[in-house]
Design an enzyme around this catalytic site. Structure first.
Site, short mmCIF file in Angstrom:
data_model
loop_
_atom_site.label_atom_id
_atom_site.label_comp_id
_atom_site.label_asym_id
_atom_site.label_seq_id
_atom_site.Cartn_x
_atom_site.Cartn_y
_atom_site.Cartn_z
N ARG A 28 0.72 -1.15 -0.02
CA ARG A 28 -0.05 -0.20 -0.18
C ARG A 28 0.75 1.43 0.09
NH1 ARG A 28 -5.48 -0.70 2.44
NH2 ARG A 28 -6.22 -2.42 1.44
N ARG A 32 -3.95 6.69 0.58
CA ARG A 32 -4.64 7.86 1.15
C ARG A 32 -3.53 8.53 2.03
NH1 ARG A 32 -10.09 4.87 2.90
NH2 ARG A 32 -8.41 3.34 3.02
N ARG A 41 -7.76 11.56 -6.24
CA ARG A 41 -9.04 10.91 -5.76
C ARG A 41 -10.17 11.71 -5.82
NH1 ARG A 41 -12.48 8.74 -2.37
NH2 ARG A 41 -12.67 6.60 -1.98
N ASP A 78 -6.79 -3.50 -7.30
CA ASP A 78 -7.20 -4.02 -5.97
C ASP A 78 -7.55 -5.61 -6.04
OD1 ASP A 78 -8.51 -2.80 -3.42
OD2 ASP A 78 -9.50 -4.63 -3.83
N TYR A 155 -14.41 -12.51 0.74
CA TYR A 155 -15.30 -11.36 0.32
C TYR A 155 -16.25 -11.76 -0.44
CZ TYR A 155 -11.38 -7.98 1.83
OH TYR A 155 -10.59 -7.49 2.72
O1 CP3 Z 1 0.13 -1.80 -2.50
C1 CP3 Z 1 -0.15 -1.07 -3.28
O2 CP3 Z 1 0.20 0.29 -3.28
C2 CP3 Z 1 -1.05 -1.26 -4.37
C3 CP3 Z 1 -2.31 -1.22 -4.13
C4 CP3 Z 1 -3.45 -2.26 -3.46
C5 CP3 Z 1 -4.88 -1.58 -3.08
N1 CP3 Z 1 -5.47 -2.82 -2.52
C6 CP3 Z 1 -5.19 -0.35 -3.15
C7 CP3 Z 1 -6.18 0.16 -2.05
C8 CP3 Z 1 -3.32 -3.23 -3.19
C9 CP3 Z 1 -2.16 -4.28 -3.31
C10 CP3 Z 1 -4.56 -3.79 -2.69
C11 CP3 Z 1 -4.91 -5.13 -1.98
C12 CP3 Z 1 -6.09 -5.35 -1.20
N2 CP3 Z 1 -7.34 -4.91 -1.40
C13 CP3 Z 1 -6.04 -6.23 -0.08
C14 CP3 Z 1 -4.99 -7.15 0.04
C15 CP3 Z 1 -3.86 -6.33 0.59
C16 CP3 Z 1 -3.86 -6.05 2.21
O3 CP3 Z 1 -3.98 -4.87 2.38
O4 CP3 Z 1 -4.15 -6.96 3.01
C17 CP3 Z 1 -7.53 -6.32 0.29
C18 CP3 Z 1 -7.86 -7.16 1.67
C19 CP3 Z 1 -8.22 -5.40 -0.24
C20 CP3 Z 1 -9.65 -5.02 -0.28
C21 CP3 Z 1 -9.83 -3.75 -0.01
N3 CP3 Z 1 -9.66 -2.71 -0.92
C22 CP3 Z 1 -9.93 -2.99 1.26
C23 CP3 Z 1 -10.01 -3.64 2.67
C24 CP3 Z 1 -9.81 -1.57 1.20
C25 CP3 Z 1 -10.00 -0.67 2.20
C26 CP3 Z 1 -11.36 0.10 2.24
C27 CP3 Z 1 -11.24 1.33 3.03
O5 CP3 Z 1 -12.41 2.28 3.21
O6 CP3 Z 1 -10.12 1.47 4.10
C28 CP3 Z 1 -9.78 -1.29 -0.19
C29 CP3 Z 1 -9.88 -0.29 -1.07
C30 CP3 Z 1 -8.36 0.34 -1.50
N4 CP3 Z 1 -7.49 -0.40 -2.10
C31 CP3 Z 1 -7.86 1.63 -1.20
C32 CP3 Z 1 -6.47 1.53 -1.89
C33 CP3 Z 1 -5.63 2.66 -1.99
C34 CP3 Z 1 -8.32 2.57 -0.37
C35 CP3 Z 1 -9.25 3.48 -1.53
C36 CP3 Z 1 -9.58 4.80 -1.20
O7 CP3 Z 1 -10.78 4.98 -0.52
O8 CP3 Z 1 -9.06 5.66 -1.76
#
Ligand code: CP3
Length: 357
Positions: A28, A32, A41, A78, A155
């Site tokens: 990540r 944000r 965003r 994602d 999920y």
């Molecule tokens: O590592 C990186 O920089 C690459 C980007 C990346 C994202 N998600 C961006 C993202 C990666 C590799 C993921 C994988 C992901 N997504 C996982 C496995 C990795 C981990 O962290 O364990 C999981 C479980 C998800 C599912 C998911 N997507 C969640 C739980 C969330 C967060 C929701 C929240 O509101 O906090 C997301 C959204 C997400 N994916 C964001 C980002 C930057 C936040 C989106 C935003 O609101 O701007």
């Protein structure tokens, strides 16, 4: 596409070859906590809108590389793009995380699932990879990724995030055949997805088994490990020096390090609940190890961060008989939105400083 790679530390470390300093990237690393991400965003409107737009996904992928001396880029996307492309209807509710319009709860639901077509339904991901490779121009390698079959299934069955995984664990107990059917189609989809990302230009691949650690050891050995192993064995990724390395990251995977080291993957990602020295001893140098700083260390002072980075590097070396080879520095899990970007710079620079050979 064929510009020679100027920084091959990550790929060399994953092959357990010597490097001048330990490579570092952060799960990540785009997100944000960066003001430039929040600005992009706000202009784009939604997370999914950004992920589905290759130009925006490319811009966000490159943002952390402009600030920090990172040794790899990771595709901005994602893990839930795959079930979305299977027709489940992914959407995000602010403050609640990802949700699906449709869930998989019965044998009939699982029967309906098919591997999505990578160059149509997931074309936006492949287009983003092609664009990022061209913009990176060989500066650092690009990592592609997927969720693990089990983590995606969490999920798909729960319909979103979960605290207790009650529905999927009940399925594992009461209807294991349906869960295996779902895990099997997910595995086929993950293999097709990673191989399409490799064909589009991803130079290393990571599988996120984020929720493998919620399973008891016996359940992990039935519902997660065999599918991770099938990916590691069946994913076509070239041979010798041209082989595209595969990293299996798992939160809470400490009980299974020997099995993961024998899966056929090139690297294993570990969280901070295991000492890296112990992880290195137990895996015996069969795989590279990635990790494992507690992300919360970024809330510490610069001095505390530097100290913890040094301890992590030295723990790996202690387990490896004094060698730092075969280590990829990372956090034990992803970054959070309230982290200070200046602290990330401290971390990255400390890794390079303290690991210089
Ligand atoms: O590592 C990186 O920089 C690459 C980007 C990346 C994202 N998600 C961006 C993202 C990666 C590799 C993921 C994988 C992901 N997504 C996982 C496995 C990795 C981990 O962290 O364990 C999981 C479980 C998800 C599912 C998911 N997507 C969640 C739980 C969330 C967060 C929701 C929240 O509101 O906090 C997301 C959204 C997400 N994916 C964001 C980002 C930057 C936040 C989106 C935003 O609101 O701007």
């Amino acid at each position: 596409m064929s510009t020679p790679l100027q920084n091959d530390r990550l790929l060399r470390a994953l092959k357990r070859q010597p490097v001048d300093r330990t490579p570092v990237w952060l799960m990540r690393q785009a997100g944000r906590y960066l003001p430039e991400y929040r600005a992009t965003r706000a202009a784009a409107g939604s997370f999914l809108g950004m992920a589905k737009n290759p130009e925006v996904a490319c811009e966000i992928t490159l943002q952390p590389l402009r600030r920090f001396d990172l040794d790899a880029a990771i595709l901005f996307s994602d893990i839930l793009t795959v079930p979305d492309a299977m027709g489940l209807g992914l959407y995000f509710v602010d403050g609640e995380g990802p949700k699906f319009e449709r869930t998989v709860r019965s044998a009939a639901d699982a029967e309906k699932l098919a591997v999505p077509d990578m160059e149509t339904e997931l074309r936006y991901v492949m287009d983003a990879i092609r664009l990022i490779r061209s913009e990176l121009d060989g500066k650092v390698p690009l990592i592609g990724f997927s969720g693990s079959p089990w983590t995606l299934a969490c999920y798909m069955v729960e319909g979103g995030g979960s605290k207790d995984y009650a529905r999927i664990k009940a399925m594992a107990l009461n209807d294991p055949a349906t869960l295996h059917k779902l895990l099997s189609v997910n595995t086929d989809a993950v293999i097709a997805y990673l191989s399409a990302q490799r064909a589009a230009g991803a130079q290393a691949l990571q599988v996120f088994d984020t929720w493998g650690g919620v399973l008891s050891p016996a359940m992990y050995r039935e519902f997660s490990l065999p599918y991770l192993t099938r990916i590691a064995r069946e994913l076509e990724r070239g041979d010798g020096d041209d082989r595209t390395p595969l990293i299996l990251f798992g939160k809470g995977n400490a009980a299974h390090l020997e099995a993961l080291a024998g899966s056929g993957a090139e690297g294993v990602g570990v969280d901070w609940l295991v000492e890296l020295s112990e992880a290195r001893r137990r895996t015996g140098g069969k795989v590279a190890l990635q990790g494992n700083l507690d992300p919360a260390v970024l809330y510490g002072s610069p001095e505390a961060i530097r100290n913890q980075v040094r301890l992590t590097l030295d723990s790996y070396a202690e387990g490896a008989g004094g060698s730092r080879d075969g280590h990829v520095f990372n956090l034990g899990h992803g970054m959070s939105p309230d982290m200070n970007p200046d602290h990330v710079a401290v971390l990255v620079d400390a890794v390079h400083e303290f690991s210089a050979r």
